[in-house]
Design a protein around this motif. Structure first.
Motif, PDB file in Angstrom:
ATOM      1  N   ALA A  29       0.585  -1.306   0.159  1.00  0.00           N
ATOM      2  CA  ALA A  29       0.077  -0.091  -0.066  1.00  0.00           C
ATOM      3  C   ALA A  29       0.853   1.243  -0.030  1.00  0.00           C
ATOM      4  O   ALA A  29       0.458   2.077  -0.609  1.00  0.00           O
ATOM      5  CB  ALA A  29      -1.011   0.121   1.316  1.00  0.00           C
ATOM      6  N   LEU A  82     -15.047   1.903 -16.097  1.00  0.00           N
ATOM      7  CA  LEU A  82     -13.953   0.906 -16.226  1.00  0.00           C
ATOM      8  C   LEU A  82     -12.957   1.528 -16.383  1.00  0.00           C
ATOM      9  O   LEU A  82     -11.666   0.861 -15.922  1.00  0.00           O
ATOM     10  CB  LEU A  82     -14.371  -0.130 -17.409  1.00  0.00           C
ATOM     11  CG  LEU A  82     -15.806  -0.709 -17.259  1.00  0.00           C
ATOM     12  CD1 LEU A  82     -16.059  -1.742 -18.442  1.00  0.00           C
ATOM     13  CD2 LEU A  82     -15.861  -1.527 -16.089  1.00  0.00           C
ATOM     14  N   GLN A  85     -11.398   2.551 -13.212  1.00  0.00           N
ATOM     15  CA  GLN A  85     -10.724   1.203 -12.439  1.00  0.00           C
ATOM     16  C   GLN A  85      -9.459   0.968 -13.150  1.00  0.00           C
ATOM     17  O   GLN A  85      -8.801   0.654 -12.068  1.00  0.00           O
ATOM     18  CB  GLN A  85     -11.752   0.352 -12.454  1.00  0.00           C
ATOM     19  CG  GLN A  85     -13.105   0.597 -11.642  1.00  0.00           C
ATOM     20  CD  GLN A  85     -14.239  -0.404 -11.747  1.00  0.00           C
ATOM     21  OE1 GLN A  85     -14.030  -1.296 -12.341  1.00  0.00           O
ATOM     22  NE2 GLN A  85     -15.006  -0.406 -11.024  1.00  0.00           N
ATOM     23  N   GLU A  88      -6.947   3.257 -11.451  1.00  0.00           N
ATOM     24  CA  GLU A  88      -6.976   2.904 -10.177  1.00  0.00           C
ATOM     25  C   GLU A  88      -5.836   1.558  -9.973  1.00  0.00           C
ATOM     26  O   GLU A  88      -4.908   1.752  -9.076  1.00  0.00           O
ATOM     27  CB  GLU A  88      -8.117   2.564  -9.326  1.00  0.00           C
ATOM     28  CG  GLU A  88      -8.003   2.290  -7.828  1.00  0.00           C
ATOM     29  CD  GLU A  88      -9.232   1.878  -7.290  1.00  0.00           C
ATOM     30  OE1 GLU A  88     -10.309   2.303  -7.976  1.00  0.00           O
ATOM     31  OE2 GLU A  88      -9.219   1.514  -5.950  1.00  0.00           O
ATOM     32  N   GLN A  89      -5.960   0.737 -10.656  1.00  0.00           N
ATOM     33  CA  GLN A  89      -5.071  -0.503 -10.736  1.00  0.00           C
ATOM     34  C   GLN A  89      -3.849  -0.427 -10.896  1.00  0.00           C
ATOM     35  O   GLN A  89      -2.891  -0.535 -10.481  1.00  0.00           O
ATOM     36  CB  GLN A  89      -5.582  -1.616 -11.750  1.00  0.00           C
ATOM     37  CG  GLN A  89      -7.173  -2.242 -11.290  1.00  0.00           C
ATOM     38  CD  GLN A  89      -7.784  -2.785 -12.518  1.00  0.00           C
ATOM     39  OE1 GLN A  89      -7.308  -2.773 -13.739  1.00  0.00           O
ATOM     40  NE2 GLN A  89      -8.605  -3.831 -11.992  1.00  0.00           N
ATOM     41  N   ARG A  92      -2.019   1.355  -7.984  1.00  0.00           N
ATOM     42  CA  ARG A  92      -1.616   0.580  -7.035  1.00  0.00           C
ATOM     43  C   ARG A  92      -0.417  -0.235  -7.537  1.00  0.00           C
ATOM     44  O   ARG A  92       0.209  -0.656  -6.608  1.00  0.00           O
ATOM     45  CB  ARG A  92      -2.836  -0.473  -6.897  1.00  0.00           C
ATOM     46  CG  ARG A  92      -3.985   0.055  -6.114  1.00  0.00           C
ATOM     47  CD  ARG A  92      -3.568   0.334  -4.369  1.00  0.00           C
ATOM     48  NE  ARG A  92      -3.441  -0.752  -3.815  1.00  0.00           N
ATOM     49  CZ  ARG A  92      -4.389  -1.143  -3.011  1.00  0.00           C
ATOM     50  NH1 ARG A  92      -5.458  -0.723  -2.934  1.00  0.00           N
ATOM     51  NH2 ARG A  92      -3.965  -2.204  -2.145  1.00  0.00           N
ATOM     52  N   ASP A  95       2.612   1.644  -6.994  1.00  0.00           N
ATOM     53  CA  ASP A  95       2.973   1.755  -5.483  1.00  0.00           C
ATOM     54  C   ASP A  95       3.728   0.693  -5.042  1.00  0.00           C
ATOM     55  O   ASP A  95       4.565   0.636  -4.165  1.00  0.00           O
ATOM     56  CB  ASP A  95       1.736   1.866  -4.771  1.00  0.00           C
ATOM     57  CG  ASP A  95       1.111   3.366  -4.995  1.00  0.00           C
ATOM     58  OD1 ASP A  95       1.818   4.281  -5.311  1.00  0.00           O
ATOM     59  OD2 ASP A  95       0.076   3.672  -4.342  1.00  0.00           O
ATOM     60  N   LEU A 145      -2.071  -8.684  -4.984  1.00  0.00           N
ATOM     61  CA  LEU A 145      -2.388  -7.409  -5.878  1.00  0.00           C
ATOM     62  C   LEU A 145      -2.762  -7.747  -7.191  1.00  0.00           C
ATOM     63  O   LEU A 145      -3.783  -7.575  -7.751  1.00  0.00           O
ATOM     64  CB  LEU A 145      -1.362  -6.203  -5.636  1.00  0.00           C
ATOM     65  CG  LEU A 145      -1.396  -4.977  -6.618  1.00  0.00           C
ATOM     66  CD1 LEU A 145      -2.715  -4.309  -6.076  1.00  0.00           C
ATOM     67  CD2 LEU A 145      -0.288  -4.077  -6.353  1.00  0.00           C
ATOM     68  N   GLY A 147      -3.321 -10.818  -8.512  1.00  0.00           N
ATOM     69  CA  GLY A 147      -4.538 -11.688  -8.517  1.00  0.00           C
ATOM     70  C   GLY A 147      -5.653 -10.860  -8.366  1.00  0.00           C
ATOM     71  O   GLY A 147      -6.787 -11.041  -9.438  1.00  0.00           O
ATOM     72  N   SER A 148      -5.854  -9.810  -7.616  1.00  0.00           N
ATOM     73  CA  SER A 148      -7.064  -9.007  -7.439  1.00  0.00           C
ATOM     74  C   SER A 148      -7.100  -8.344  -8.850  1.00  0.00           C
ATOM     75  O   SER A 148      -8.426  -8.288  -9.277  1.00  0.00           O
ATOM     76  CB  SER A 148      -6.882  -8.071  -6.092  1.00  0.00           C
ATOM     77  OG  SER A 148      -7.855  -7.262  -6.161  1.00  0.00           O
ATOM     78  N   ILE A 149      -6.257  -7.634  -9.291  1.00  0.00           N
ATOM     79  CA  ILE A 149      -6.366  -6.998 -10.591  1.00  0.00           C
ATOM     80  C   ILE A 149      -6.671  -8.005 -11.719  1.00  0.00           C
ATOM     81  O   ILE A 149      -7.545  -7.524 -12.304  1.00  0.00           O
ATOM     82  CB  ILE A 149      -5.053  -6.133 -10.875  1.00  0.00           C
ATOM     83  CG1 ILE A 149      -4.557  -5.130  -9.882  1.00  0.00           C
ATOM     84  CG2 ILE A 149      -5.057  -5.585 -12.287  1.00  0.00           C
ATOM     85  CD1 ILE A 149      -3.386  -4.518 -10.195  1.00  0.00           C
ATOM     86  N   ALA A 151      -8.476 -10.506 -11.482  1.00  0.00           N
ATOM     87  CA  ALA A 151      -9.979 -10.797 -11.371  1.00  0.00           C
ATOM     88  C   ALA A 151     -10.903  -9.654 -11.689  1.00  0.00           C
ATOM     89  O   ALA A 151     -11.758  -9.818 -12.254  1.00  0.00           O
ATOM     90  CB  ALA A 151      -9.995 -11.368  -9.936  1.00  0.00           C
ATOM     91  N   GLY A 152     -10.508  -8.645 -11.323  1.00  0.00           N
ATOM     92  CA  GLY A 152     -11.250  -7.348 -11.494  1.00  0.00           C
ATOM     93  C   GLY A 152     -11.295  -7.001 -13.174  1.00  0.00           C
ATOM     94  O   GLY A 152     -12.550  -6.734 -13.594  1.00  0.00           O
TER      95      GLY A 152
END
Lengths: 161, 153
Positions: A29, A82, A85, A88-89, A92, A95, A145, A147-149, A151-152
């Protein structure tokens, strides 16, 4: 009787997840890698290079949203959330990869306004696959991170269908 | 130390145990979702329940192979809100999928083995794709999430 998962439920709420994995996720983060808390957070040179590569993949996707919107202004309005988003990805990911420097990759352009949506879907799916491949090569907060991206982006692909 | 040198299996097993608890809850919850939907729309809930059963069974097998006692399902679960309509049912579907997504992101964070990350990624992706459909049915906006399963910064 247990509660189903909800914002206040124990075990799988966002708050609990944050507390349970605070060390690893907090490192991502804030983009601080000076004190890896455990083995999972140690980054090999190959993993660091791969993460930088995923920043480039996401930059290409963000540029693809811009290109698709330029080709089909109607689509631009429809997918504005979209695109936000995807941005935003990207933030992250930057970062999580402190060595990343912004670049301006070109994803190409849609072959025609009528094909802009299909072209954009292909770009989203390609990025999702790339992040998924990188996810299983990484560990700790970086794997979470990516994996989440991924999936998103699969969710975005479904909405674009 | 796990086979890919990224940590010990104890933390991974703990995370898998939490994921199993979330999957148990999802399987139970989809019974409620299906009951609140018109018969013509129950196929989506049935398919989602089957997906969670498959993941649950894979988890039970994996943990048993590691000589870890898998957590059993609860006899019942408290609903987060009354489920009285198809929209309520869709909203519960969102809660179920978001709950499992958070559990699977935690597995990714704690995983020591590559094969576990593959399992977690597949489960997480399936959950988010289903969540998009439920958010749409529930009239939520936006229907997608930038970072499903991750805590907000």
């Amino acid at each position: 009787m247990s509660s189903l998962p909800s914002p206040a439920a124990r075990g799988f709420s966002r708050r609990t997840l944050l507390a349970a994995s605070a060390a690893g996720l907090a490192v991502v983060a804030v983009g601080c890698t000076s004190a890896p808390p455990d083995e999972r957070e140690r980054v090999t040179g190959a993993q660091a290079d791969e993460l930088l590569g995923q920043v480039g993949v996401q930059e290409t996707l963000v540029a693809a949203y811009t290109a698709a919107g330029a080709a089909d202004p109607g689509l631009a309005g429809e997918v504005a959330d979209l695109a936000a988003q995807a941005g935003e990805q990207l933030e992250r990911l930057r970062d999580a990869a402190p060595g990343a420097t912004p670049s301006s990759p070109s994803p190409g352009t849609p072959p025609s306004p009528a094909e802009a949506r299909a072209w954009l879907r292909d770009q989203v799916a390609t990025a999702a696959t790339s992040h998924a491949t990188a996810c299983v090569n990484q560990s700790g907060a970086r794997a979470a991170l990516l994996g989440s991206i991924s999936a998103g982006l699969r969710g975005q692909d479904g909405r674009l269908a | 130390m796990a086979d890919d040198g990224t940590g010990d299996l104890a933390a991974e097993n703990d995370a898998l145990g939490l994921a199993l608890a979330a999957e148990h809850a999802a399987v139970w919850g989809y019974g409620v979702v299906g009951a609140a939907l018109p018969a013509a729309d129950r196929g989506t809930a049935t398919g989602a329940e089957a997906a969670h059963r498959d993941v649950r069974d894979s988890l039970i097998t994996l943990l048993a192979e590691r000589s870890v006692e898998p957590a059993a399902a609860e006899g019942g679960y408290a609903l987060p809100f009354p489920v009285l309509s198809p929209v309520d049912a869709a909203a519960l579907g969102v809660v179920l999928e978001d709950g499992t997504s958070a559990a699977w992101v935690r597995v990714l964070d704690q995983a020591a083995e590559r094969s576990t990350r593959e399992l977690a990624l597949e489960a997480l992706t399936g959950a988010e794709v289903r969540a998009v459909a439920w958010r749409t049915a529930a009239g939520q906006d936006p229907v997608t999430r930038a970072l499903p399963g991750l805590p907000a910064q």
